[in-house]
Design a protein around this motif. Sequence first.
Motif: not given
Lengths: 309, 442
Positions: A189-190, A202, A198-199, A193
């Motif tokens: 996830l990192e 993800q 974007s959210e 990012r």
Amino acid sequence: MSMRGAARATPYLFLAPAAAIMAVALLYPVAYMVYATFLDWNPSQRIGEAEFVGLRNYAFLLQDESFRESFVVTVKFAAIVVGAEMVIGVGLALLLDRRIRGMSFFRTVFIMPMMIAPIVVGIMWRYMYHPSVGPFNRLLKALGLEPVPWLSDGSWAFASVIIADVWQWTPFIFILALAALQSLPRSALEAARMDGASEWQQIWLIKLPLMAPVLVVTMLLRLIDAFKVLEVILVLTNGGPGLSTEILSLRISRTASEFRELGVAAAMSNLLLLMLLALTLAMFFYAKFAEARAQKQRRVAAAAAAAGA
Amino acid sequence: MKQSIKQAAAAAAAFALAGGPAFANPYAPYAGDTLVVNFPFSPHYDAVMKIIPQFTEETGIEVEVDQLQYLKMRERQTLELTKDRGDYDLIGYVVFSKADYVYADQLENLARYFMNPKLADPSYDPDDLIDAYVYNIGFAGGNKGYLEGKTGSLFGIPFGSETSILGYRTDIFDKHGLKVPETYDELLDVACRIPQLEPGMGGLSSRAASGHHASHAFLLHLAPLGGRIFDDNWQPIVNNAAGVKAAEALKTIVDCGPEGSETFGFAEAGAAFLQGQTAMFLDSTQFAGQVNDPSKSKVAGKVGWALHPRGVRRGSQTGGFGIGIPKNAQNKEAAFLLLQWLTSPRVDKMIALAGGNPSRFSTHADAEVNAKFPHMATFGEALRHADPDWRPIIPVWGKINADLGTSLSKVLTEGLDVQEALDGVAARTSDVMREAGYYTWD
């Protein structure tokens, strides 16, 4: 017997008692049920007195309109509730997977419906759907809207049992989805990012694919459960109006107690069992397939890492 | 040894009770025995529970009662009766269990007990028992297999039986100058006028929920309107003109009834009347005990009772419970003594005064009972018109009943055409009957 032969037999000897208990406790009742499907058996008879009728019960079921109707109701019910629960449950998990004050309190509140006994859930919702004193219709009337025939119209009754089931079982999917989310590798996830995902990206590209194995198992567990649901519907509508909410397990129970046809009820249970067995096998094969794919990906990644080094 | 001591003690007790050896106590040989009985939860049996200690006091026979919800009771009995040695000495059974139990040879024929001079009480007065109840609940093997007839005999005694009766709100009827309906036309007319006269109030509270309840409500109207499920050759005639009229009557009643009544069961229909949401109630007399109980009813003191209205004939329902002795009982003779005691004229009255449903004409006419329950005289009158053949009591009825009930529910909620629905029921019933061997002789 040679020493080696004895040594090889030892584990089986140790397993034997457990296997025997399994056979008696698990297989015997199932075999009994399967045997009963071939009988014309009413509950006033002992099983030995029942007449053997071969496949007649199955033949009867295949041409029985009420059975077909209730089969369709069951499949429709299971598909809709599990679909809705997956969307809402996973959605909630994605929303709540963060550090908010009092989070553990909310999580506990969310899973409360699941802990209530199904009969109580049925009674509670039956009251809430009550045409004149139920809170839903009172609210609608207070807002100047037409009251809804929650349980007295076929389509509304079907919707009503779906709402009650979704209310009760979404939390199950929610906790499993949340657990899956929290065990995802943070590094992935990192990295996403840092690469500017974007959210939404993800969620769609990282979180959901990584959660997929857990979600599929959760979904199949819920499907199996949804096919067998009984108490809530029994209390809410008892299958009515007409046959609009008569799910298979309710029909099985009525066939055994009201129609007094244990053979036909057993045959229905057996068909349900076969269907659930197919679902379970699907779950099993999916798990194997997913594991194989994950291993392959790991190997590819390892090879790539090795080549990069 | 223990047994002989018990018997000696019992004999001594009997001696003491009777005052001398010339008048032996018929209960003496069984004093000290314990009977296990299985009764349903119902207002009648709740009243019985208050009276049973007196039996023990009078006879020395102990009674243990296993009380269950009536459908659970039926399930339990079904299993219990297939055992070699049963746990129950006396059972209360639902009327439709009669066919199953007698057909499976699980109930004692009562003839040999009533023939036994040591057991049969000469003052029992069997002719005082209500005919329709006896034939409906206790009798088997007569006409059609389940009715009165020369080939039949007795397997149980009605106990906690009921018929249908019309309850109405005297205040509402007086206020609008309405006439208490005596015929079906008047009933349907009043039922639909009330919602106009009293906005928010339904006309008549009827059960209508899919399945058993809808079927029961339909059958209530079928007999008075001249219909039957079968003709004399077991051919379904539920879809004839009378059947259609009965289903239409049900639809009218539900349409003019309280909100949501399409899903009402017996309890909800009753509750709607007790809560003042409807002006009339047409169903079992079993309900009457609650009407004047202020803890359950908002209409106490405002309810009058009338006969089930007449269509082309009178025909109120017969139903409820009976008691019988299982074939596999352990203490059959003592069980018979209890059965006879409970249904004797004296105890029938005691139970009625405690709030139960009497099984005897004399109890319905009794001054003391009428003083306490003024509706009893109307109920006694209703019983004269009770129809033991208002629904067939045959082993396959459960299945036909369910089909009828779901089809009628479709009429009430999904707008299915009445004729089409009943034609479907008739066709499927025909198949069920053929399968069960009813057309073997055609």
